[in-house]
Design a protein around this motif. Structure first.
Motif, PDB file in Angstrom:
ATOM      1  N   VAL A 164      71.792  68.635   8.219  1.00 45.10           N
ATOM      2  CA  VAL A 164      71.515  67.207   8.054  1.00 45.10           C
ATOM      3  C   VAL A 164      70.009  66.913   8.093  1.00 45.10           C
ATOM      4  O   VAL A 164      69.597  65.780   8.353  1.00 45.10           O
ATOM      5  CB  VAL A 164      72.296  66.340   9.074  1.00 45.10           C
ATOM      6  CG1 VAL A 164      73.792  66.419   8.805  1.00 45.10           C
ATOM      7  CG2 VAL A 164      71.997  66.726  10.510  1.00 45.10           C
ATOM      8  N   TRP A 165      69.191  67.930   7.853  1.00 41.36           N
ATOM      9  CA  TRP A 165      67.786  67.665   7.554  1.00 41.36           C
ATOM     10  C   TRP A 165      67.741  66.897   6.231  1.00 41.36           C
ATOM     11  O   TRP A 165      68.569  67.121   5.336  1.00 41.36           O
ATOM     12  CB  TRP A 165      67.015  68.975   7.374  1.00 41.36           C
ATOM     13  CG  TRP A 165      66.630  69.698   8.626  1.00 41.36           C
ATOM     14  CD1 TRP A 165      67.468  70.228   9.557  1.00 41.36           C
ATOM     15  CD2 TRP A 165      65.295  70.003   9.056  1.00 41.36           C
ATOM     16  NE1 TRP A 165      66.738  70.845  10.548  1.00 41.36           N
ATOM     17  CE2 TRP A 165      65.399  70.709  10.264  1.00 41.36           C
ATOM     18  CE3 TRP A 165      64.032  69.742   8.527  1.00 41.36           C
ATOM     19  CZ2 TRP A 165      64.296  71.178  10.962  1.00 41.36           C
ATOM     20  CZ3 TRP A 165      62.915  70.193   9.217  1.00 41.36           C
ATOM     21  CH2 TRP A 165      63.048  70.897  10.423  1.00 41.36           C
ATOM     22  N   GLU A 166      66.759  66.015   6.084  1.00 38.66           N
ATOM     23  CA  GLU A 166      66.687  65.244   4.838  1.00 38.66           C
ATOM     24  C   GLU A 166      66.526  66.123   3.613  1.00 38.66           C
ATOM     25  O   GLU A 166      67.016  65.780   2.530  1.00 38.66           O
ATOM     26  CB  GLU A 166      65.543  64.224   4.919  1.00 38.66           C
ATOM     27  CG  GLU A 166      65.865  63.050   5.827  1.00 38.66           C
ATOM     28  CD  GLU A 166      64.797  61.977   5.803  1.00 38.66           C
ATOM     29  OE1 GLU A 166      63.652  62.265   5.366  1.00 38.66           O
ATOM     30  OE2 GLU A 166      65.095  60.845   6.228  1.00 38.66           O
ATOM     31  N   HIS A 167      65.870  67.277   3.763  1.00 40.75           N
ATOM     32  CA  HIS A 167      65.686  68.117   2.579  1.00 40.75           C
ATOM     33  C   HIS A 167      67.012  68.653   2.037  1.00 40.75           C
ATOM     34  O   HIS A 167      67.072  69.128   0.906  1.00 40.75           O
ATOM     35  CB  HIS A 167      64.700  69.269   2.854  1.00 40.75           C
ATOM     36  CG  HIS A 167      65.140  70.277   3.861  1.00 40.75           C
ATOM     37  ND1 HIS A 167      64.397  70.573   4.990  1.00 40.75           N
ATOM     38  CD2 HIS A 167      66.225  71.090   3.921  1.00 40.75           C
ATOM     39  CE1 HIS A 167      65.012  71.512   5.687  1.00 40.75           C
ATOM     40  NE2 HIS A 167      66.123  71.846   5.050  1.00 40.75           N
ATOM     41  N   ALA A 168      68.077  68.593   2.844  1.00 39.08           N
ATOM     42  CA  ALA A 168      69.379  69.091   2.401  1.00 39.08           C
ATOM     43  C   ALA A 168      70.107  68.109   1.492  1.00 39.08           C
ATOM     44  O   ALA A 168      71.044  68.499   0.789  1.00 39.08           O
ATOM     45  CB  ALA A 168      70.258  69.396   3.616  1.00 39.08           C
ATOM     46  N   TYR A 169      69.687  66.838   1.494  1.00 36.78           N
ATOM     47  CA  TYR A 169      70.453  65.844   0.741  1.00 36.78           C
ATOM     48  C   TYR A 169      69.633  64.731   0.096  1.00 36.78           C
ATOM     49  O   TYR A 169      70.141  64.004  -0.756  1.00 36.78           O
ATOM     50  CB  TYR A 169      71.513  65.216   1.650  1.00 36.78           C
ATOM     51  CG  TYR A 169      70.958  64.451   2.839  1.00 36.78           C
ATOM     52  CD1 TYR A 169      70.633  63.097   2.740  1.00 36.78           C
ATOM     53  CD2 TYR A 169      70.774  65.068   4.077  1.00 36.78           C
ATOM     54  CE1 TYR A 169      70.131  62.392   3.831  1.00 36.78           C
ATOM     55  CE2 TYR A 169      70.286  64.378   5.172  1.00 36.78           C
ATOM     56  CZ  TYR A 169      69.963  63.033   5.049  1.00 36.78           C
ATOM     57  OH  TYR A 169      69.472  62.343   6.125  1.00 36.78           O
ATOM     58  N   TYR A 170      68.355  64.596   0.447  1.00 33.42           N
ATOM     59  CA  TYR A 170      67.624  63.382   0.084  1.00 33.42           C
ATOM     60  C   TYR A 170      67.426  63.219  -1.422  1.00 33.42           C
ATOM     61  O   TYR A 170      67.432  62.090  -1.937  1.00 33.42           O
ATOM     62  CB  TYR A 170      66.260  63.361   0.791  1.00 33.42           C
ATOM     63  CG  TYR A 170      65.737  61.963   1.000  1.00 33.42           C
ATOM     64  CD1 TYR A 170      64.865  61.371   0.078  1.00 33.42           C
ATOM     65  CD2 TYR A 170      66.135  61.216   2.095  1.00 33.42           C
ATOM     66  CE1 TYR A 170      64.392  60.070   0.271  1.00 33.42           C
ATOM     67  CE2 TYR A 170      65.677  59.919   2.285  1.00 33.42           C
ATOM     68  CZ  TYR A 170      64.807  59.359   1.372  1.00 33.42           C
ATOM     69  OH  TYR A 170      64.364  58.076   1.556  1.00 33.42           O
TER      70      TYR A 170
END
Length: 204
Positions: free
Chosen positions: A166-172
C-alpha cells in the motif's frame, strides 16, 4: 554473490487492467531494483552478512551492525517483500480460494467476506506507506496485520501468506489517492494457489 532482482513470473502487462503496465514497470524495474542495489551497497564491507539470505538478515536484525541496520531493514525488507509480492499475484487469477485454504480462512475469520473486509480495513488504516498481510503468527494462528515502510511479519517471527503493497508507488499511477479502489482491485489478481502453498509451508 550480490543479491539480484528475481525474474518476474509474468510480463509487465499481464496484470492489466488491475495493475497497469506503467505501474509494474516503475515498481519492478525502479523501486525493487533500487532496494536490491542499496542492500548490496550496505553489505559491501560485510561479506559474512552478504552470504546470508535476505530473509535471514531481516529475521535477525539485531545481528546486523547498527551502522547499517536501518539500510538493511529498509532495503532488505523491500527486497523480501517484493520478491514475495510478485508471486502472490498472477494473471487470470483472483476470485475466491477453494478447498483447504477457503476452509482455513472461514475458520479463522468467520467467512471469506469477513476476511476480505478485515484485510481492506487494515490496508486503509495504515497511515503513510506500508503493507497489509495475512500471516501465521508464532502460535500458529492466522491474523491480518499491517506493517510500516518495508517491515515484514518475518521480523516479528510470523510467516506471511499474502501481502498487498500500500505504498503509493504500488497504485498511484492508476488509482491516484484511492487506496481503497486498489485494495478491491487486488482481489482480481491474487494468486490463491501460491497462498495455499505458503499455508502448507512450515515457515516461521
Amino acid at each position: 554473490m550480490a543479491y539480484e532482482t528475481p525474474q518476474l513470473p509474468y510480463p509487465l502487462d499481464a496484470l492489466e487492467p488491475y495493475v497497469s503496465t506503467m505501474t509494474m514497470d516503475c515498481h519492478y524495474n525502479g523501486h525493487h531494483k533500487a532496494y536490491v542495489n542499496n542492500l548490496n551497497k550496505a553489505l559491501v564491507d560485510y561479506p559474512e552478512l552478504a552470504a546470508k539470505s535476505p530473509e535471514e538478515l531481516i529475521r535477525n536484525l539485531s545481528a546486523v551492525p547498527e551502522k547499517i541496520r536501518t539500510a538493511v531493514r529498509n532495503n532488505g525488507g523491500g527486497h523480501v517483500n517484493h520478491s514475495m509480492f510478485w508471486k502472490m499475484m498472477a494473471p487470470r487469477a483472483g476470485g475466491e480460494p477453494s478447498g483447504k485454504l477457503l476452509q482455513t480462512l472461514q475458520s479463522a475469520f468467520g467467512s471469506f467476506g469477513e476476511f476480505q473486509g478485515k484485510f481492506e480495513a487494515a490496508g486503509l488504516g495504515r497511515f503513510g506507506s506500508g503493507w497489509v498481510w495475512l500471516a501465521r503468527n508464532p502460535s500458529g494462528a492466522l491474523e491480518v496485520t499491517s506493517t510500516p515502510n518495508q517491515d515484514s511479519p518475518l521480523m516479528e517471527g510470523s510467516y506471511p501468506l499474502l501481502g498487498c503493497d500500500v505504498w503509493e508507488h504500488a497504485y498511484y499511477l492508476k488509482y491516484q489517492f484511492r487506496r481503497g479502489d486498489w485494495l478491491k482491485a487486488f482481489w482480481s489478481v491474487v494468486n490463491w494457489p501460491e497462498v495455499e502453498r505458503r499455508l502448507d509451508e512450515k515457515g516461521a
